[in-house]
Each structure stands twice: as C-alpha cells, then as structure tokens.
Design an enzyme around this catalytic site. Structure first.
Site, mmCIF file in Angstrom:
data_model
loop_
_atom_site.group_PDB
_atom_site.id
_atom_site.type_symbol
_atom_site.label_atom_id
_atom_site.label_comp_id
_atom_site.label_asym_id
_atom_site.label_seq_id
_atom_site.Cartn_x
_atom_site.Cartn_y
_atom_site.Cartn_z
ATOM 1 N N LYS A 120 -42.287 15.450 40.443
ATOM 2 C CA LYS A 120 -41.866 16.572 40.942
ATOM 3 C C LYS A 120 -42.415 17.610 41.932
ATOM 4 O O LYS A 120 -41.625 18.271 42.713
ATOM 5 C CB LYS A 120 -41.167 17.574 39.614
ATOM 6 C CG LYS A 120 -40.212 16.773 38.773
ATOM 7 C CD LYS A 120 -39.368 17.635 37.990
ATOM 8 C CE LYS A 120 -38.096 17.125 37.333
ATOM 9 N NZ LYS A 120 -37.458 17.540 36.485
ATOM 10 N N LYS A 202 -34.791 5.791 38.570
ATOM 11 C CA LYS A 202 -34.230 5.972 37.410
ATOM 12 C C LYS A 202 -32.975 6.696 37.799
ATOM 13 O O LYS A 202 -32.964 7.372 38.859
ATOM 14 C CB LYS A 202 -34.914 6.930 36.325
ATOM 15 C CG LYS A 202 -35.284 8.336 36.742
ATOM 16 C CD LYS A 202 -35.516 9.039 35.207
ATOM 17 C CE LYS A 202 -35.567 10.606 35.508
ATOM 18 N NZ LYS A 202 -35.377 11.401 34.420
ATOM 19 N N LYS A 205 -29.877 13.533 37.072
ATOM 20 C CA LYS A 205 -28.896 14.407 37.246
ATOM 21 C C LYS A 205 -29.157 15.052 38.757
ATOM 22 O O LYS A 205 -28.253 15.452 39.234
ATOM 23 C CB LYS A 205 -29.286 15.613 36.372
ATOM 24 C CG LYS A 205 -28.693 15.527 34.932
ATOM 25 C CD LYS A 205 -28.809 16.811 34.184
ATOM 26 C CE LYS A 205 -29.491 16.559 32.990
ATOM 27 N NZ LYS A 205 -30.914 16.987 32.702
HETATM 28 P P1 ATP Z 1 -33.573 16.078 36.062
HETATM 29 O O1 ATP Z 1 -32.950 14.925 37.128
HETATM 30 O O2 ATP Z 1 -33.223 17.304 36.198
HETATM 31 O O3 ATP Z 1 -34.825 16.001 36.057
HETATM 32 P P2 ATP Z 1 -32.653 14.003 34.250
HETATM 33 O O4 ATP Z 1 -31.481 13.375 34.240
HETATM 34 O O5 ATP Z 1 -33.966 13.330 34.467
HETATM 35 O O6 ATP Z 1 -32.866 15.456 34.841
HETATM 36 P P3 ATP Z 1 -33.608 15.353 31.571
HETATM 37 O O7 ATP Z 1 -33.071 16.740 31.147
HETATM 38 O O8 ATP Z 1 -34.896 15.433 32.263
HETATM 39 O O9 ATP Z 1 -32.691 14.401 32.481
HETATM 40 O O10 ATP Z 1 -33.697 14.283 30.440
HETATM 41 C C1 ATP Z 1 -32.822 14.347 29.156
HETATM 42 C C2 ATP Z 1 -33.079 13.145 28.423
HETATM 43 O O11 ATP Z 1 -32.698 12.048 29.099
HETATM 44 C C3 ATP Z 1 -34.536 12.727 28.170
HETATM 45 O O12 ATP Z 1 -34.675 12.373 26.762
HETATM 46 C C4 ATP Z 1 -34.673 11.587 29.258
HETATM 47 O O13 ATP Z 1 -35.766 10.910 28.734
HETATM 48 C C5 ATP Z 1 -33.440 10.883 29.334
HETATM 49 N N1 ATP Z 1 -33.010 10.281 30.488
HETATM 50 C C6 ATP Z 1 -33.067 10.848 31.713
HETATM 51 N N2 ATP Z 1 -32.699 9.885 32.524
HETATM 52 C C7 ATP Z 1 -32.679 8.878 31.893
HETATM 53 C C8 ATP Z 1 -32.493 7.501 32.084
HETATM 54 N N3 ATP Z 1 -32.202 7.223 33.737
HETATM 55 N N4 ATP Z 1 -32.419 6.375 31.618
HETATM 56 C C9 ATP Z 1 -32.746 6.686 30.083
HETATM 57 N N5 ATP Z 1 -32.837 7.966 29.729
HETATM 58 C C10 ATP Z 1 -32.845 8.934 30.671
#
Ligand code: ATP
Ligand code: LTN
Length: 340
Positions: A120, A202, A205
């Site tokens: 990040k 990965k 969001k």
């Molecule tokens: P950002 O893009 O804002 O960092 P994010 O999509 O990575 O957000 P988080 O809020 O950080 O989402 O994560 C929420 C939950 O979803 C966490 O438990 C994280 O491990 C899980 N998670 C996020 N992305 C994935 C993915 N691609 N596959 C499986 N689990 C995920």
C-alpha cells in the site's frame, strides 16, 4: 471454569471488513461466506472497520454512505444481527484506546515487515501515513479486545492475525493471562480469489480496472460480461493445474458457488471450449448473488431499522470490549476511577 462449562462454551469468532467499497466476490468467497456459516455454531462478532479505511484518503460524504451500505450489505449477505454481534468500529471507542497501549508493545521492525504496508505504501506513495504503518496494531486491538478463538479472513490477512498473536503472547508474557491467543481461519478453496483481468493479482475492491473485479451487487448482465472477458490461457483444457492461473481462478469461483469439486468441473467441461465454461461460471455467480441484490435493495431503504441495528450493536460491543480494556489498564498500572 468447570469441565462441563468448558465443553459447552461456544467458540468466539471475530472479523472485520473495511468500508472501502461494495464488497467483491473475493471478499465474499474468502471471508464473508465463512462468517455467515459460523454464525450457527459460534458466538460471532463482525465489524465494519471504518477506522482502518482512513489509512487511504476518503471523501467524507462518500465514506458515510459507504459505511451504511457496507453494514446493510453484510446483512444482505446473511449476517444476522439477531445471531451475531455486528457493529461499526468507530462507534466503539475502546478499540482505539487499546490500540495505543498495544502500540507500545509492538516493534518498529515487525511492522516494517508487513507485506500489506509495503504494497500500500508503494501504491499510495504520496500518502505513506503513520496509520498505514500502525494499522496491524489497531487490527490486533480489534481482535484481542473480544478474546476470540478464531479470526476468519482471506489469505492476505494471515500475517496481520499472526502479528496480533505475537503481540498478545508478548503482553501475556509480561502481565500474565490477559489475552486469549486467536487462530486465523482461512478457507481451503478461495483464500485468494484473483482478478479476472490479471489472474496473478488478488481481486480487490480498490482495483482501478473494473473488469477484473466482480462486485456482489453487479447486475447479472455485467457479471456474465466480465466473466466472458476473463483472461485465461492459450490451451483448451478446463483443468486445475500449475501455470493455469486464469482457469484455476475460474474453477475456484465455480466450485465455491456450485459446490462441485475440481474433478467434477473438469469432467463436465471436457471437450468444451473456454467460452462455454466462462459463460457457465458467469451465470452461476449471477444466480448465486440474486437474493443478495434483492435483500440489499430492501434493507438500504430502511434507514430506521439499520440505525436500530448498529446502535444496539455498538452498545453491546462497548460493554463487551470494556471488560478487556479495564483489565489491561489495571495490569499496566493506570489508576481506575472509582465505580459509581
Ligand atoms: P482494499 O482493496 O480496500 O484493500 P480488499 O478488497 O482487499 O480491500 P479488505 O477489506 O481488505 O478487502 O478485506 C476484507 C476481507 O476479505 C479480508 O478477510 C480479506 O482477507 C478478504 N479478501 C479480500 N480480497 C480477497 C480475495 N481476493 N480473495 C479472498 N479473500 C479476500
Ligand atoms: N484489516 C482487515 C479488516 C479488519 C479485520 C479486523 C479483520 C480490521 N479489523 C479484525 C479481522 C479482524 C482487512 O483489511 N481485511
């Protein structure tokens, strides 16, 4: 605790998600789906981690809206405020207070090793703030303050649960048994759902490329269209194998929403082209998410009900978490106010 009581104690589960946008299929498969299932067998605590989302610059009006949408969306995804304790993190002041104490028991070196901080800070080079660096300490406070047994998260958060364990062990080593040591709980299949546009990354969001990400509220046509465009490989075989990142990802998603094993999927699509497979995955996902879209549309209209749910959640979470905070303050040597 007596033997009988020990046997009866339901495990305590805790997790959180940042309100940085509508949840993706990755958030759902990697985390929230487990949250929903665990409600039946455990005492579950789930939070919208809005304090965490400030580590990246947010527009205030948009953030307020996203927090409420994410709260409603958790409910639409099956988290039931009658069964689980659900709340918004910033409404429960004990987390930030414990975070300060824990930051004094966390080393600069161990925070510097966190991969999410490295990623990040490279992506937001103009805003490498102290919150981004100390974020795992706040997450440790979120967790340890509720004394949970398990923390269901996707694979990317494993390192943060591990540092929470290290901090707890260190604190317990000095002051005695203050914190329960939690375990991460990561799904076997779907721990890291990949971007449809770049299956080495990965699904996230905050990805700028909307084609890589399926949002759980995307309309069915959009979902099918995005899957049709998914990046695969130049072979013609639907089979789970090293080096086939795109197909492996699609098989993981398909297996997660249909319950089919990889062998069954490979058998069903033997001799068929990738086009057929991608359409089948898109349609299965769109259908799987249909009730979520419908329930969300209903809930987001009902502001009074949402307010009732988050207010009750915050009150319970404050009462619960205050017990651990008081214990910590006492252990480190602070002077308590007399009880009224
Ligand atoms: P950002 O893009 O804002 O960092 P994010 O999509 O990575 O957000 P988080 O809020 O950080 O989402 O994560 C929420 C939950 O979803 C966490 O438990 C994280 O491990 C899980 N998670 C996020 N992305 C994935 C993915 N691609 N596959 C499986 N689990 C995920
Ligand atoms: N850091 C997590 C969200 C989060 C969390 C938590 C997860 C905040 N507090 C406590 C588990 C337990 C994330 O970004 N996925």
């Amino acid at each position: 605790m007596g033997e009988a009581e020990k046997k009866e104690r339901k495990p305590v589960i805790l997790s959180g998600i940042q309100p940085t946008g509508i949840f993706t299929l990755g958030n759902y498969i990697g985390a929230i789906r487990n949250w929903e299932k665990l409600q039946e067998e455990a005492n579950c605590i789930y939070m919208i981690a809005d304090l965490h989302s400030l580590t990246v610059r947010q527009d205030p009006a948009a953030l307020r809206q996203k927090i409420l949408e994410c709260f409603a969306l958790l409910m639409a995804l099956g988290i039931d405020p009658e069964k689980s304790l659900m709340f918004i993190q910033s409404q429960v002041h004990t987390h930030a207070e414990l975070s300060w104490v824990l930051s004094c028991y966390t080393q600069f070196g161990e925070l510097s090793r966190m991969t999410q901080f490295k990623d990040k800070s490279a992506r937001h080079a103009d805003n490498v703030n102290a919150g981004l660096f100390t974020y795992p300490v706040l997450m440790a406070a979120d967790i340890l303050i509720y004394q949970p047994d398990l923390v269901p998260v996707g694979g990317d958060q494993k390192q943060h649960v591990e540092i929470a364990r290290d901090i707890a062990l260190r604190f317990n080593g000095i002051y005695g048994n203050v914190f329960r040591i939690p375990e991460p709980y990561i799904p076997q299949v779907g721990a890291r759902v990949k971007s449809l546009a770049d299956p080495t990354k990965k699904m996230s969001k905050s990805d700028e490329n909307p084609n890589g990400t399926i949002l759980v509220l995307d309309p069915p046509e959009t979902i099918v269209k995005k899957f049709k465009r998914a990046v695969t490989d130049s072979e013609m075989e639907v089979v789970y194998r090293e080096g086939k990142d795109g197909i492996n990802n699609l098989m993981t998603i398909y297996s997660s929403v249909t319950g089919l094993t990889f062998d069954q999927i490979a058998h069903d699509f033997d001799g068929k082209g990738y086009g057929d497979f991608k359409t089948a995955v898109g349609e299965a996902v769109a259908e799987h998410l249909r009730p979520v879209r419908e329930k969300f549309a209903q809930l987001i209209q009902d502001k009074a009900y949402l307010q009732k749910c988050y207010t009750e959640g915050a009150e319970k979470a404050l009462a619960y978490s205050s017990r651990t905070l008081e214990k910590v303050y006492k252990k480190v040597g602070f002077v308590p106010l007399p009880k009224k």
